[in-house]
Design a protein around this motif. Structure first.
Motif, PDB file in Angstrom:
ATOM      1  N   GLN A 168      13.909  -3.486   0.868  1.00 33.71           N
ATOM      2  CA  GLN A 168      14.424  -3.829  -0.541  1.00 33.71           C
ATOM      3  C   GLN A 168      13.722  -3.457  -1.923  1.00 33.71           C
ATOM      4  N   LEU A 169      12.413  -3.587  -1.762  1.00 32.40           N
ATOM      5  CA  LEU A 169      11.536  -3.068  -2.800  1.00 32.40           C
ATOM      6  C   LEU A 169      11.744  -1.435  -2.978  1.00 32.40           C
ATOM      7  N   CYS A 170      11.609  -0.927  -1.849  1.00 27.29           N
ATOM      8  CA  CYS A 170      11.571   0.733  -1.757  1.00 27.29           C
ATOM      9  C   CYS A 170      12.965   1.234  -2.106  1.00 27.29           C
ATOM     10  N   ALA A 171      13.937   0.587  -1.529  1.00 25.86           N
ATOM     11  CA  ALA A 171      15.195   0.919  -2.229  1.00 25.86           C
ATOM     12  C   ALA A 171      15.575   1.067  -3.709  1.00 25.86           C
TER      13      ALA A 171
ATOM     14  N   LEU B  57       0.815  -1.294  -0.001  1.00 28.37           N
ATOM     15  CA  LEU B  57      -0.124  -0.069  -0.019  1.00 28.37           C
ATOM     16  C   LEU B  57       0.901   1.233   0.170  1.00 28.37           C
ATOM     17  N   PRO B  58       1.809   1.476   0.995  1.00 28.26           N
ATOM     18  CA  PRO B  58       2.623   2.673   0.782  1.00 28.26           C
ATOM     19  C   PRO B  58       3.436   2.912  -0.491  1.00 28.26           C
ATOM     20  N   ARG B  59       3.729   1.720  -1.212  1.00 30.85           N
ATOM     21  CA  ARG B  59       4.476   1.464  -2.186  1.00 30.85           C
ATOM     22  C   ARG B  59       3.682   2.444  -3.447  1.00 30.85           C
ATOM     23  N   ASN B  60       2.683   1.766  -3.350  1.00 32.77           N
ATOM     24  CA  ASN B  60       1.609   2.257  -4.463  1.00 32.77           C
ATOM     25  C   ASN B  60       1.084   3.462  -4.460  1.00 32.77           C
ATOM     26  N   LEU B  61       1.005   4.173  -3.127  1.00 35.67           N
ATOM     27  CA  LEU B  61       0.244   5.276  -3.078  1.00 35.67           C
ATOM     28  C   LEU B  61       1.601   6.327  -2.700  1.00 35.67           C
ATOM     29  N   TYR B  62       2.700   5.930  -2.592  1.00 37.48           N
ATOM     30  CA  TYR B  62       3.951   6.845  -2.466  1.00 37.48           C
ATOM     31  C   TYR B  62       4.018   8.116  -3.327  1.00 37.48           C
ATOM     32  N   GLU B  63       3.629   8.205  -4.528  1.00 41.06           N
ATOM     33  CA  GLU B  63       3.559   9.332  -5.278  1.00 41.06           C
ATOM     34  C   GLU B  63       2.457  10.284  -5.147  1.00 41.06           C
ATOM     35  N   GLN B  64       1.470   9.947  -4.162  1.00 38.88           N
ATOM     36  CA  GLN B  64       0.467  10.771  -3.718  1.00 38.88           C
ATOM     37  C   GLN B  64       1.114  11.766  -2.708  1.00 38.88           C
TER      38      GLN B  64
ATOM     39  N   MET C  48      12.259   4.795  -3.111  1.00 33.68           N
ATOM     40  CA  MET C  48      11.246   5.259  -2.223  1.00 33.68           C
ATOM     41  C   MET C  48      11.827   5.535  -0.822  1.00 33.68           C
ATOM     42  N   ASP C  49      11.736   6.610  -0.204  1.00 41.68           N
ATOM     43  CA  ASP C  49      11.962   6.981   1.187  1.00 41.68           C
ATOM     44  C   ASP C  49      10.682   6.406   1.984  1.00 41.68           C
ATOM     45  N   ILE C  50      10.655   5.282   2.736  1.00 42.28           N
ATOM     46  CA  ILE C  50       9.450   4.930   3.334  1.00 42.28           C
ATOM     47  C   ILE C  50      10.155   4.233   4.665  1.00 42.28           C
TER      48      ILE C  50
END
Length: 267
Positions: free
Chosen positions: A85-88, A59-66, A92-94
Motif C-alpha cells: 500500500q505504501l509503495c502504491a 528500507l527499500p522505500r527509503n533507498l528506492y531513488e538510488q 514505487m514499483d517494488i
C-alpha cells in the motif's frame, strides 16, 4: 503467531498485530543510517537486492531513488500488505513476497546483495546461511543492520522501557547496549566479514511518534491484546507528559555488518 524459545521466553508474538503502527511510526532511520549501505556498495543503481524481514518495506522505500531493484520478503501478511500500500501511494514499483526467509523460492544467483534490517536474530541460520549463499551471485554482498534505543543513557527511553516491562515482563528486547552485530559461525564457510561498525544516532520524536514507536515494538503491539495495548498507550502518554517536552530526541546506537560471498563462480 510466532513462538521462539530464544525470544521473549517463548511467548508468542505476531507482527501483523502491530502493522498499522509499524507503518506509521517505525520509518525512523536517518539519512546517515542508509548512507552506510551506499558507502559499502549495497543498494546501489541496478543492483538486484533482496530485503529480508522487510516489514512495511522501510528500507527499500527509503533507498528506492538510488536505483536498486528491490524485492522485499516478510513472514507477516499484514506487514506485506502495508508495504504494498505504501509503495502504491508513493508510485514505487517494488515486488513483495510473504514467505519465511528459510523457504524463499528464488533460484541460484538471483541477487547481487541481500539486506536484513532489525530481523537477523529471528532467522534459523542453520538453514538460511546456505540458502543465501546459493541465491547471492559470486562476490555478492550481505548487509545486516540494527538500531536500538539506549535505555541506560536516555531518560525517556529508560522510563518507556520500564513501562513496557510492566505490561510484558517476558519481553527480551530490553536493556540494549552498544555492541557489534554477531554473525553466527555457520556463515563462515560461505561469507567473509568485510566491515562491522557501531555508531550513535539521536532520533527526533514527538510525544505521539515516540508513543507510536513504543506501541510498534514486539513487547507491546505484536504481543499484547488490543485492550492491553490501549491501556499501555494511555499510561505511556501520561508518562511522556511528565518526562518529555513536545519535541525531543532519543539516543540510539546503530550497528552495520557487511559480508561478502565466498562464491567465485556461478553454479
Amino acid at each position: 503467531m510466532i513462538h521462539d524459545n530464544r525470544i521473549d521466553g517463548g511467548k508468542g508474538f505476531d507482527w501483523g498485530r502491530a502493522s498499522m503502527d509499524y507503518a506509521r511510526f517505525r520509518d525512523i532511520y536517518p539519512p546517515e543510517f542508509y548512507q552506510k549501505l551506499i558507502d559499502a556498495g549495497v543498494c546501489i543503481k541496478e543492483q538486484r537486492v533482496l530485503d529480508l524481514g522487510t516489514g512495511t518495506g522501510v528500507l527499500p522505500r527509503n533507498l528506492y531513488e538510488q536505483g536498486a531493484l528491490f524485492t522485499g520478503t516478510d513472514i507477516s501478511e499484514e506487514q506485506i500488505s502495508q508495504a504494498r500500500q505504501l509503495c502504491a501511494e508513493a508510485g514505487m514499483d517494488i515486488p513483495f513476497l510473504c514467505c519465511p526467509a528459510e523457504k524463499l523460492p528464488f533460484p541460484d544467483n538471483s541477487f547481487d546483495a541481500v539486506t536484513a534490517c532489525q530481523c537477523f536474530f529471528y532467522f534459523n541460520h542453520e538453514t538460511l546461511a546456505l540458502k543465501l549463499y546459493h541465491m547471492i551471485k559470486p562476490g555478492g554482498l550481505m548487509a545486516v543492520l540494527y538500531l536500538a534505543w539506549l535505555p541506560g543513557e536516555d531518560v525517556v527511553a529508560g522510563a518507556s522501557e520500564e513501562l513496557v516491562l510492566r505490561y510484558n515482563p517476558s519481553w527480551s528486547g530490553c536493556g540494549e547496549y552498544r555492541h557489534p552485530i554477531e554473525i553466527p559461525d555457520v556463515y563462515s564457510p560461505y561469507f567473509q566479514l568485510e566491515s562491522s561498525e557501531v555508531f550513535d544516532l539521536r532520533i527526533p520524536f514527538t510525544k505521539e511518534s515516540w508513543n507510536g514507536r513504543m506501541k510498534a515494538c514486539r513487547g507491546i503491539g505484536a504481543s499484547l491484546s488490543p485492550e492491553k495495548t490501549a491501556e499501555f498507550e494511555k499510561e505511556h502518554l501520561a508518562l511522556l507528559d511528565k518526562t518529555a517536552p513536545e519535541k525531543f530526541s532519543v539516543l540510539h546506537y546503530a550497528a552495520v555488518a557487511v559480508l561478502k560471498s565466498k562464491k567465485t563462480t556461478s553454479f
